[in-house]
Design a protein around this motif. Structure first.
Motif, mmCIF file in Angstrom:
data_model
loop_
_atom_site.group_PDB
_atom_site.id
_atom_site.type_symbol
_atom_site.label_atom_id
_atom_site.label_comp_id
_atom_site.label_asym_id
_atom_site.label_seq_id
_atom_site.Cartn_x
_atom_site.Cartn_y
_atom_site.Cartn_z
ATOM 1 N N VAL A 1 39.921 32.858 24.015
ATOM 2 C CA VAL A 1 40.964 32.059 23.298
ATOM 3 C C VAL A 1 40.655 31.958 21.799
ATOM 4 O O VAL A 1 41.666 32.198 20.974
ATOM 5 C CB VAL A 1 41.257 30.743 23.797
ATOM 6 N N VAL A 2 39.454 32.008 21.446
ATOM 7 C CA VAL A 2 39.202 32.029 19.992
ATOM 8 C C VAL A 2 39.363 33.215 19.375
ATOM 9 O O VAL A 2 39.911 33.368 18.354
ATOM 10 C CB VAL A 2 37.398 31.880 19.851
ATOM 11 N N ALA A 3 39.258 34.476 20.191
ATOM 12 C CA ALA A 3 39.463 35.610 19.651
ATOM 13 C C ALA A 3 40.863 35.742 19.358
ATOM 14 O O ALA A 3 41.271 36.393 18.296
ATOM 15 C CB ALA A 3 39.096 36.783 20.593
ATOM 16 N N VAL A 4 41.708 35.401 20.204
ATOM 17 C CA VAL A 4 43.202 35.344 19.881
ATOM 18 C C VAL A 4 43.605 34.491 18.843
ATOM 19 O O VAL A 4 44.372 34.920 18.096
ATOM 20 C CB VAL A 4 43.802 34.574 21.132
ATOM 21 N N MET A 5 42.991 33.207 18.695
ATOM 22 C CA MET A 5 43.298 32.536 17.543
ATOM 23 C C MET A 5 42.967 33.193 16.125
ATOM 24 O O MET A 5 43.318 32.899 15.150
ATOM 25 C CB MET A 5 42.453 30.939 17.629
ATOM 26 N N LEU A 6 41.772 34.073 16.102
ATOM 27 C CA LEU A 6 41.278 34.568 15.137
ATOM 28 C C LEU A 6 42.042 35.618 14.793
ATOM 29 O O LEU A 6 42.305 35.848 13.389
ATOM 30 C CB LEU A 6 39.946 35.212 15.286
ATOM 31 N N VAL A 7 42.896 36.361 15.623
ATOM 32 C CA VAL A 7 43.726 37.381 15.360
ATOM 33 C C VAL A 7 45.189 36.862 14.729
ATOM 34 O O VAL A 7 45.578 37.416 13.905
ATOM 35 C CB VAL A 7 43.897 38.262 16.570
ATOM 36 N N PHE A 8 45.429 35.661 15.399
ATOM 37 C CA PHE A 8 46.646 34.959 14.914
ATOM 38 C C PHE A 8 46.435 34.599 13.504
ATOM 39 O O PHE A 8 47.390 34.760 12.572
ATOM 40 C CB PHE A 8 46.651 33.710 15.814
ATOM 41 N N ALA A 9 45.153 34.135 13.062
ATOM 42 C CA ALA A 9 45.043 33.541 11.798
ATOM 43 C C ALA A 9 45.068 34.636 10.834
ATOM 44 O O ALA A 9 45.517 34.681 9.788
ATOM 45 C CB ALA A 9 43.668 33.053 11.793
ATOM 46 N N TYR A 10 44.387 35.834 11.170
ATOM 47 C CA TYR A 10 44.306 37.093 10.506
ATOM 48 C C TYR A 10 45.939 37.679 10.250
ATOM 49 O O TYR A 10 46.210 37.900 9.112
ATOM 50 C CB TYR A 10 43.655 38.214 11.197
ATOM 51 N N ASN A 11 46.726 37.522 11.504
ATOM 52 C CA ASN A 11 48.331 37.882 11.170
ATOM 53 C C ASN A 11 48.814 36.941 10.004
ATOM 54 O O ASN A 11 49.669 37.340 9.176
ATOM 55 C CB ASN A 11 48.895 37.819 12.405
ATOM 56 N N VAL A 12 48.584 35.794 9.962
ATOM 57 C CA VAL A 12 49.338 34.807 9.048
ATOM 58 C C VAL A 12 48.719 35.208 7.818
ATOM 59 O O VAL A 12 49.622 35.348 6.829
ATOM 60 C CB VAL A 12 49.184 33.388 9.732
ATOM 61 N N ILE A 13 47.666 34.984 7.464
ATOM 62 C CA ILE A 13 47.107 35.059 6.109
ATOM 63 C C ILE A 13 47.106 36.654 5.575
ATOM 64 O O ILE A 13 47.382 36.735 4.363
ATOM 65 C CB ILE A 13 45.311 34.776 6.296
ATOM 66 N N GLY A 14 46.739 37.535 6.539
ATOM 67 C CA GLY A 14 46.988 38.887 6.180
ATOM 68 C C GLY A 14 48.405 38.960 5.509
ATOM 69 O O GLY A 14 48.582 39.858 4.563
ATOM 70 N N THR A 15 49.230 38.597 6.237
ATOM 71 C CA THR A 15 50.674 38.767 6.014
ATOM 72 C C THR A 15 51.092 38.177 4.747
ATOM 73 O O THR A 15 51.923 38.517 3.775
ATOM 74 C CB THR A 15 51.822 38.398 6.947
ATOM 75 N N ALA A 16 50.700 36.925 4.300
ATOM 76 C CA ALA A 16 50.815 36.486 3.065
ATOM 77 C C ALA A 16 50.241 37.080 1.805
ATOM 78 O O ALA A 16 50.618 37.171 0.921
ATOM 79 C CB ALA A 16 50.228 34.979 3.155
ATOM 80 N N VAL A 17 49.166 37.463 2.143
ATOM 81 C CA VAL A 17 48.210 38.287 0.994
ATOM 82 C C VAL A 17 49.232 39.564 0.821
ATOM 83 O O VAL A 17 49.319 40.062 -0.132
ATOM 84 C CB VAL A 17 46.920 38.697 1.482
ATOM 85 N N LYS A 18 49.627 40.355 1.850
ATOM 86 C CA LYS A 18 50.274 41.467 1.680
ATOM 87 C C LYS A 18 51.506 41.372 1.020
ATOM 88 O O LYS A 18 52.054 42.117 0.375
ATOM 89 C CB LYS A 18 50.418 42.114 2.927
ATOM 90 N N ALA A 19 52.294 40.157 1.307
ATOM 91 C CA ALA A 19 53.420 39.835 0.768
ATOM 92 C C ALA A 19 53.617 39.360 -0.630
ATOM 93 O O ALA A 19 54.351 39.419 -1.244
ATOM 94 C CB ALA A 19 54.340 38.931 1.781
ATOM 95 N N ARG A 20 52.316 39.170 -1.016
ATOM 96 C CA ARG A 20 52.105 38.273 -2.272
ATOM 97 C C ARG A 20 53.201 37.169 -2.544
ATOM 98 O O ARG A 20 53.340 37.204 -3.478
ATOM 99 C CB ARG A 20 52.216 39.382 -3.388
ATOM 100 N N ARG A 21 53.034 36.393 -1.310
ATOM 101 C CA ARG A 21 54.069 35.267 -1.685
ATOM 102 C C ARG A 21 53.598 34.075 -0.810
ATOM 103 O O ARG A 21 53.055 34.353 0.448
ATOM 104 C CB ARG A 21 55.375 35.770 -0.905
#
Lengths: 464, 99
Positions: free
Chosen positions: A137-157
Motif C-alpha cells: 500500500v505504501v508503494a502504491v501511495m508513493l507512485v500516486f504521490a509521484y503521479n501528482v507531483i510529477g504532473t504538476a512539475v511537468k505542467a509547470r502549473r
C-alpha cells in the motif's frame, strides 16, 4: 478522455466492488449480534468485522485516488506523468487486496509470531493487513504521490487546490507509516495508533475530500475557482485548528496523562462550529446554482454530504465527546453509531457524487437525471439514518445498563447485551442495513445502465 | 454521574448542536428565499440552542469548565450563520455571481 481518466474508471469500479464487499460483511457482522453462536469456530465475528472495516478504508482510498486521477489532467491541462507505473500499481493494489481478503477469509489468524505479523494479520485494529501488504500500500501511495507531483512539475502549473493536495500527500504518506510499529506497551501502541486512525482518516482524508469536492463543485455547479479555493483554505485551517488536537478525545482512557481530558474535550467541542458554516455554504450554493447543474444526482449527493457531515460528526460526535460522557459511551455501539454516520456524511456522499460525475462524462450526456438514482439516494439515506438510530439506542442501553449501573464489569456487559433495548437496536440496525444494501444494488444498476436522455430544463427556476 | 443524568446530558448536548444546525439551515434558507418568517424561525432555533445550553449549565453534572464552554459555544453559534452568509455574498458578488 485522458488515459488517467480511464485509470480512474478502473479505480471507481474496484471501489464500488469493495463497497459491496463492505456492505456484505457489515450485514454479516450485524447478524452475529442477533445470533452470537453463528458460524462458531468456522468464521469468527472478528474476521467479519475486519473485512467490513478494512474494505471501508480501502474502497474510499481507491475512490479518492480515482477522483484525483480523474481531475488531475483537467486541472493542470496535462496528462498525468508516469501513467504506465500508475496502471501497474493499480493491478498490484487490486492483487494485494484480493490476496489479503482471501487470507482473512480462509486462514483468519495465526500464532503470535513474526510469520503471522508478516503474512496473515498484523493484529492492529483497522490496519490488520499483514506487513507485506502494508508495504504494498505504501508503494502504491508513493507512485500516486509521484503521479501528482510529477504532473504538476511537468505542467509547470500549480493551482490553489493543487498546493493543498500536494501538501496533504506528505502527511498522507508519513502518517500511514504508523501502521508498522508494534510496541509491546499497549498505551504507547494506542497513542501512536490513534495518529493513524484520527490523523490519517479524520485529518488528511478530510483535506483530500475537500480538494476533490472543490474540483467537483467547479465541475458540477460551475462555482468559480476563487470561491472554492477560499473555502478550501478555510476548511484546511479549521480541520487543522480543531481537528489535530481534537485527537485528544481518543486519548481519554488509554493510559495517557490527565491533561488530555481537557485538551481533547475542548478542541472536540470546537469541531461543530465550522460545520455550521458548511451548512450555510451548502444552502447558499444550492440556491445559487440549483438549476444550473447538469448533473442532478451529483448535486444531491454533494448537498447530502454537507448535512450528513454536520449531523454525523457534529450532533452525534458532540453527544459523547466530553470526557464525563465519554467515560461511559466509549467502546459501545454509541460510538459505532457516530462512526457510521460521520463516515457516511463526510466521505461516502462525496465519493458517490464523483461516481456520477464520471458516469455523466462517460455516457456523454449533457444532463444527467432519471429515477433510479433517486431510489438509491432515498434507500441509502433512509437505511443509514435507521441504522445509526438503532445503534444509538443499543449504545445508550450499553452505557446506561452496562457502564453507569453495572460498573463496566464483564457481567454487566453481558447483561447489557441481553437488554431488550440493546436487542431491539440491533434488530433495527440489521433491518435498516438491508435497506442500505438495497440502495447499493440500485446504485450499481444505475451506474451500469445507460442514462435516459433527459432534456435539460429550458427555463430557469426561481432565481436565488 | 447517575445513569439518568448520563443520558439526559448526552441528549441535551446533541440537541444543542441540532438546534444550532436548525438555526443555520433556516437562516440560510430564509435569506436565500427572502422569507422573514424563516429567519424568525431561525432565531427561535438559536434561542432554543441557548436555552438548552443554559439547561446543560444548570441541570447536568458536567464540570464547570465544560458548562462555560457549552454556553459560550451557544453564544458563538449566533454569529456564525450571518457572518458566513455575508462573507459568501461578498465573495460571490466579487466573482460576478451575486444574487
Amino acid at each position: 478522455m485522458y488515459r488517467s481518466q480511464k485509470l480512474s474508471l478502473r479505480y471507481f469500479t474496484a471501489a464500488i466492488v469493495l463497497f459491496g464487499v463492505m456492505i456484505l460483511f457489515g450485514l454479516l457482522s450485524a447478524l452475529y449480534y442477533l445470533y452470537p453462536s453463528m458460524l462458531f469456530n468456522v468464521f469468527n465475528f472478528s474476521t467479519s468485522k475486519i473485512l467490513h472495516i478494512d474494505t471501508l478504508v480501502i474502497w474510499l482510498l481507491m475512490a479518492f485516488m480515482g477522483a484525483v486521477y480523474w481531475y488531475l489532467p483537467k486541472e493542470l491541462g496535462h496528462e498525468v506523468v508516469g501513467m504506465r507505473l500508475a496502471e501497474i500499481t493499480f493491478w498490484v493494489f487490486c492483487a494485494v487486496v484480493a490476496v489479503v481478503a482471501l487470507v482473512f477469509v480462509f486462514v483468519q489468524y495465526g500464532s503470535a509470531n513474526e510469520f503471522t505479523l508478516w503474512f496473515i494479520n498484523q493484529g492492529r485494529k483497522y490496519v490488520e493487513a499483514p506487513r507485506w501488504a502494508t508495504i504494498g500500500v505504501v508503494a502504491v501511495m508513493l507512485v500516486f504521490a509521484y503521479n501528482v507531483i510529477g504532473t504538476a512539475v511537468k505542467a509547470r502549473r500549480m493551482t490553489g487546490i493543487m498546493w493543498v493536495l500536494v501538501l496533504d500527500l506528505i502527511p498522507l504518506l508519513i502518517v500511514y507509516l504508523d501502521a508498522f510499529p508494534a510496541p509491546t506497551n499497549m498505551s504507547v501502541d494506542l497513542y501512536w495508533w490513534w495518529w493513524l486512525v484520527h490523523m490519517w482518516v479524520e485529518s488528511t482524508w478530510e483535506v483530500l475530500i475537500g480538494c476533490v469536492m472543490a474540483l467537483v463543485l467547479m465541475d458540477v455547479m460551475g462555482t468559480s475557482r476563487r470561491i472554492v479555493e477560499a473555502w478550501l483554505y478555510i476548511e484546511v485551517m479549521l480541520v487543522l485548528g480543531a481537528g489535530i488536537l481534537g485527537l485528544g478525545h481518543h486519548y481519554f482512557w488509554i493510559g495517557t496523562p490527565r491533561y488530555w481530558l481537557g485538551i481533547g474535550g475542548f478542541f472536540s467541542a470546537l469541531e461543530p462550529l465550522p460545520l455550521l458554516g458548511m451548512v450555510i455554504h451548502s444552502i447558499y450554493d444550492a440556491g445559487m446554482h440549483r438549476m444550473k447543474t447538469a448533473n442532478r444526482p451529483a448535486f444531491y449527493w454533494i448537498t447530502a454530504e454537507a448535512f450528513g457531515n454536520f449531523i454525523g460528526a457534529g450532533v452525534w460526535g458532540f453527544m459523547m465527546t466530553l470526557p464525563q460522557i465519554n467515560l461511559f459511551s466509549h467502546g459501545t455501539q454509541w460510538t459505532v453509531s457516530h462512526g457510521h454516520f460521520a463516515f457516511y456524511g463526510a466521505y461516502v456522499c462525496g465519493v458517490l457524487a464523483v461516481f456520477y460525475v464520471a458516469k455523466q462524462k462517460t455516457a456523454g450526456t449533457e444532463f444527467l437525471d432519471g429515477r433510479a438514482w433517486k431510489w438509491s439516494f432515498g434507500l441509502f439515506n433512509f437505511g443509514m439514518i435507521g441504522m445509526v438510530m438503532g445503534l444509538l439506542i443499543a449504545g445508550m442501553a450499553q452505557a446506561f445498563y452496562g457502564r453507569a449501573i453495572g460498573g463496566s464489569t464483564l457481567m454487566a456487559f453481558t447483561q447489557a447485551s441481553e437488554n431488550p433495548w440493546f436487542i431491539a437496536g440491533m434488530y433495527a440496525r440489521m433491518g435498516f442495513g438491508v435497506i442500505f444494501a438495497l440502495g447499493y444494488v440500485v446504485l450499481v444498476y444505475d451506474l451500469l445502465t445507460a442514462p435516459r436522455r433527459v432534456p435539460a430544463p429550458q427555463t430557469p427556476m426561481e432565481p436565488a | 454521574m447517575t445513569p439518568a443524568a448520563l443520558i439526559e446530558t448526552a441528549v441535551l448536548l446533541g440537541l444543542l448542536v441540532l438546534a444550532g444546525g436548525g438555526y443555520a439551515g433556516l437562516y440560510g434558507y430564509g435569506r436565500l428565499r427572502a422569507r422573514p418568517a424563516l429567519v424568525a424561525a431561525a432565531t427561535a432555533c438559536w434561542i432554543a440552542a441557548l436555552a438548552i445550553a443554559l439547561a446543560i449549565a444548570v441541570v447536568t453534572p458536567l464540570d464547570a469548565g465544560w458548562k462555560v464552554l457549552v454556553v459560550v459555544s451557544a453564544i458563538v453559534y449566533a454569529v456564525i450563520p450571518p457572518a458566513t452568509w455575508r462573507y459568501l455574498e461578498r465573495l460571490h458578488v466579487a466573482e460576478g455571481e451575486g444574487p
